[in-house]
Motif scaffolding. Structure first.
Motif, PDB file in Angstrom:
ATOM      1  N   LEU A  92       0.827  -1.211   0.000  1.00  0.00           N
ATOM      2  CA  LEU A  92       0.000   0.000   0.000  1.00  0.00           C
ATOM      3  C   LEU A  92       0.860   1.260   0.000  1.00  0.00           C
ATOM      4  N   LEU A  93       1.933   1.224   0.752  1.00  0.00           N
ATOM      5  CA  LEU A  93       2.857   2.363   0.783  1.00  0.00           C
ATOM      6  C   LEU A  93       3.464   2.610  -0.593  1.00  0.00           C
ATOM      7  N   ALA A  94       3.874   1.545  -1.265  1.00  0.00           N
ATOM      8  CA  ALA A  94       4.469   1.683  -2.597  1.00  0.00           C
ATOM      9  C   ALA A  94       3.461   2.285  -3.582  1.00  0.00           C
ATOM     10  N   PHE A  95       2.216   1.815  -3.547  1.00  0.00           N
ATOM     11  CA  PHE A  95       1.189   2.390  -4.427  1.00  0.00           C
ATOM     12  C   PHE A  95       1.005   3.876  -4.157  1.00  0.00           C
ATOM     13  N   PHE A  96       0.938   4.241  -2.883  1.00  0.00           N
ATOM     14  CA  PHE A  96       0.757   5.638  -2.519  1.00  0.00           C
ATOM     15  C   PHE A  96       1.943   6.489  -2.966  1.00  0.00           C
ATOM     16  N   VAL A  97       3.144   6.054  -2.649  1.00  0.00           N
ATOM     17  CA  VAL A  97       4.331   6.863  -2.927  1.00  0.00           C
ATOM     18  C   VAL A  97       4.576   6.995  -4.423  1.00  0.00           C
ATOM     19  N   TYR A  98       4.564   5.876  -5.139  1.00  0.00           N
ATOM     20  CA  TYR A  98       4.846   5.960  -6.570  1.00  0.00           C
ATOM     21  C   TYR A  98       3.697   6.600  -7.336  1.00  0.00           C
ATOM     22  N   GLY A  99       2.470   6.309  -6.938  1.00  0.00           N
ATOM     23  CA  GLY A  99       1.322   6.944  -7.586  1.00  0.00           C
ATOM     24  C   GLY A  99       1.251   8.431  -7.300  1.00  0.00           C
ATOM     25  N   GLY A 100       1.402   8.803  -6.040  1.00  0.00           N
ATOM     26  CA  GLY A 100       1.378  10.218  -5.677  1.00  0.00           C
ATOM     27  C   GLY A 100       2.535  10.996  -6.269  1.00  0.00           C
ATOM     28  N   GLY A 101       3.719  10.396  -6.252  1.00  0.00           N
ATOM     29  CA  GLY A 101       4.880  11.067  -6.838  1.00  0.00           C
ATOM     30  C   GLY A 101       4.740  11.249  -8.339  1.00  0.00           C
ATOM     31  N   ALA A 102       4.232  10.231  -9.010  1.00  0.00           N
ATOM     32  CA  ALA A 102       4.029  10.330 -10.463  1.00  0.00           C
ATOM     33  C   ALA A 102       2.981  11.385 -10.792  1.00  0.00           C
ATOM     34  N   LEU A 103       1.895  11.415 -10.020  1.00  0.00           N
ATOM     35  CA  LEU A 103       0.853  12.418 -10.241  1.00  0.00           C
ATOM     36  C   LEU A 103       1.392  13.835 -10.015  1.00  0.00           C
ATOM     37  N   ALA A 104       2.135  14.031  -8.934  1.00  0.00           N
ATOM     38  CA  ALA A 104       2.698  15.353  -8.646  1.00  0.00           C
ATOM     39  C   ALA A 104       3.698  15.777  -9.717  1.00  0.00           C
ATOM     40  N   ALA A 105       4.558  14.845 -10.141  1.00  0.00           N
ATOM     41  CA  ALA A 105       5.528  15.167 -11.196  1.00  0.00           C
ATOM     42  C   ALA A 105       4.811  15.481 -12.503  1.00  0.00           C
TER      43      ALA A 105
END
Length: 117
Positions: A92-105
């Motif tokens: 769940l952490l990986a989904f949040f971090v990579y998804g959120g980071g990709a969205l922000a970038a």
């Protein structure tokens, strides 16, 4: 001298370096925003189209999400007592971090490269 985790102080050192980087990037962001004539959408859009604003903002996003990942991973390792719990929360952490980071970038790049809605 590597400790019980087998990787010594590498994680501790990485967290300190990312904290320092985030401190400098946060100060940069605060000063840059205070120097703008207004915080209106057109002003911020024009500001973010400059490479001198977009590149540090992308660094802020990348380092920020990486720092979140390392910190929360440490909490999961400390407080999830079963292996299945560690796997679940780590996923769940990986989904949040990579998804959120990709969205922000993506958002920074969309504005920075001048795309319109």
């Amino acid at each position: 001298g590597l400790g019980s985790a087998g990787h010594g102080g590498a994680d501790w050192w990485a967290m300190r370096l990312s904290s320092i980087a985030l401190l400098f990037l946060s100060v940069w962001l605060l000063v840059a925003l205070l120097r703008l004539p207004s915080l209106s959408y057109p002003t911020l859009t024009e500001w973010l189209r400059s490479p001198l604003a977009a590149v540090p903002m992308l660094l802020f996003v990348a380092v920020g999400f990486w720092h979140i990942k390392k910190g929360l991973r440490e909490i999961i390792d400390d407080y999830a007592h079963t292996e299945s719990g560690k796997v679940l929360w780590g996923t769940l952490l990986a989904f949040f971090v990579y998804g959120g980071g990709a969205l922000a970038a993506f958002c920074v790049l969309k504005v920075g490269l001048g795309a319109t809605a």
